[in-house]
Design an enzyme around this catalytic site. Structure first.
Site, PDB file in Angstrom:
ATOM      1  N   SER A   1       0.789  -1.371   0.026  1.00  0.00           N
ATOM      2  CA  SER A   1      -0.033   0.003   0.200  1.00  0.00           C
ATOM      3  C   SER A   1       0.881   1.225   0.076  1.00  0.00           C
ATOM      4  O   SER A   1       2.114   1.268   0.194  1.00  0.00           O
ATOM      5  CB  SER A   1      -1.084  -0.039   1.179  1.00  0.00           C
ATOM      6  OG  SER A   1      -1.829  -1.030   1.277  1.00  0.00           O
TER       7      SER A   1
ATOM      8  N   SER B   1      -2.781  -3.631  -3.508  1.00  0.00           N
ATOM      9  CA  SER B   1      -2.230  -2.639  -2.941  1.00  0.00           C
ATOM     10  C   SER B   1      -3.430  -1.470  -2.537  1.00  0.00           C
ATOM     11  O   SER B   1      -3.925  -0.838  -3.323  1.00  0.00           O
ATOM     12  CB  SER B   1      -1.371  -1.690  -3.952  1.00  0.00           C
ATOM     13  OG  SER B   1      -0.599  -0.944  -3.574  1.00  0.00           O
TER      14      SER B   1
ATOM     15  N   ASP C   1      -4.037   2.374  -2.058  1.00  0.00           N
ATOM     16  CA  ASP C   1      -3.559   3.426  -2.099  1.00  0.00           C
ATOM     17  C   ASP C   1      -4.654   4.452  -1.950  1.00  0.00           C
ATOM     18  O   ASP C   1      -5.487   4.851  -2.608  1.00  0.00           O
ATOM     19  CB  ASP C   1      -2.958   3.347  -3.547  1.00  0.00           C
ATOM     20  CG  ASP C   1      -2.056   2.191  -3.820  1.00  0.00           C
ATOM     21  OD1 ASP C   1      -0.985   1.751  -2.763  1.00  0.00           O
ATOM     22  OD2 ASP C   1      -2.206   1.421  -4.745  1.00  0.00           O
TER      23      ASP C   1
END
Length: 348
Positions: A225, A263, A265
């Site tokens: 992340s 991930s 984000d």
């Protein structure tokens, strides 16, 4: 664009950063990073904020209220994934204890995270109340520690040691002279690219290298992340703060992110401009203020793209090799990176 004098998020006047780093025994490599838009009572003197979610595989406590109201009423905390609830609870306790908040019945704590479970005992949830309080109370203007500190103590980026990174850009006077500062917590993967050079490939560590005929390792995975916090002194409304936050994703993409399924984000942008500040003491039902128009936003977009890209590089270039939880993650080999950039004629 030129940087501010510190090349840090604290180049935006009033912004403060504090960090608590926890390194204990063989398996605790974690921490807290606190970003304060100003040093006053954040609940009583709020700043406008906007959030952009690049991929929502993560935990960002308080995001829905920011989306709804466009106001940030606490410091912004970054920490480890499983410590988010504890950090939020500690942040609420801190805010309730402030003079002037005796009658407050609700606090919208803002806490983001990345997963540091490769290098740290993430199941142990080692963040304690004093770790949050110390990060906030130790927050200050001036230079910001980068690399293996605070919430970046146990993170991994592109298979190398990630961490906390920051950068800033300053617009020329003809475009308002505004400053944009970025702070990141890098913990994601892909194919590391610096100034366009395929650094990750040339170092032999990158996502999908098994499919490219190489040997795959855990450090080559693209999951993880990235938290991106953007500050500016430009007078922006919530809508344009969201647009500014969205451009941080472009800067992250320049570094070679694969924007993988795993991930999470997030980008949070806020304005410190005095004319857009929100005071709870103001009982008026209307507000009149001046904010930048849409046509004035493009230079700020460029600033946040450049600042985010550099902040991610800085998070790695300032990091050190870390061993923890039975694993070792090496720091990015700077000499080899410089050689690669020279070969691509991207540095002197």
């Amino acid at each position: 664009m030129p940087t501010g004098p510190l090349d840090a998020i604290t180049d935006v006047a009033g912004v403060e950063v504090g960090q608590t780093t926890l390194i204990r025994g063989d398996n605790v490599r974690t921490g807290v990073t606190a970003i304060l838009p100003h040093a006053g009572n954040m609940y009583r003197e709020r700043v406008p904020g906007g959030i952009f979610i690049g991929n929502g595989y993560g935990k960002l406590t308080g995001s829905t209220q920011v989306d709804e109201m466009g106001e940030i009423e606490t410091p912004i905390l970054l920490t480890s994934t499983t410590s988010v609830p504890r950090a939020a609870d500690d942040l609420i306790s801190y805010m309730l204890s402030l003079p002037g908040n005796e009658g407050v019945l609700s606090i919208n704590a803002i806490v983001g995270e990345t997963n540091d479970g490769w290098l740290s005992d993430i199941r142990g949830r080692h963040i304690a109340p004093e770790d949050v309080t110390n990060a906030i109370r130790d927050a200050k203007p001036g230079p910001v520690d980068e690399g293996t500190v605070g919430a970046g103590t146990g993170t991994v980026a592109f298979g190398w040691k990630g961490g906390i990174g920051t950068a800033s850009r300053r617009l020329p006077a003809t475009l308002g002279g505004y400053t944009v500062g970025v702070l990141v917590q890098s913990n994601f993967g892909g194919i590391l690219t610096i100034n366009g050079a395929p650094v990750g490939q040339e170092l032999g560590q990158y996502y999908l290298r098994k499919e490219a005929g190489q040997v795959e390792g855990v450090k080559d995975k693209a999951d993880g992340s990235c938290m991106m916090v953007i500050a500016t002194d430009a007078p922006l409304d919530v809508r344009n703060l969201k647009r500014l936050a969205a451009r941080a994703w472009v800067g992250m993409g320049r570094t070679g992110s694969s924007a993988s399924n795993g991930s999470g984000d997030y980008a949070i942008a806020f304005s410190t401009a005095s004319q857009v500040r929100i005071f709870t003491s103001d009982v008026s039902t209307t507000r009149r203020t001046e904010v930048l128009t849409n046509d004035a936003m493009s230079p700020l977009f460029e600033a946040v793209i450049e600042g985010t890209e550099e902040a991610i590089y800085n998070s790695m270039l300032k990091a050190t090799t870390v061993t923890g939880n039975g694993h070792t993650v090496e720091a990015l080999p700077i000499d080899r990176v410089v050689t690669i950039l020279r070969q691509h004629q991207l540095t002197k």
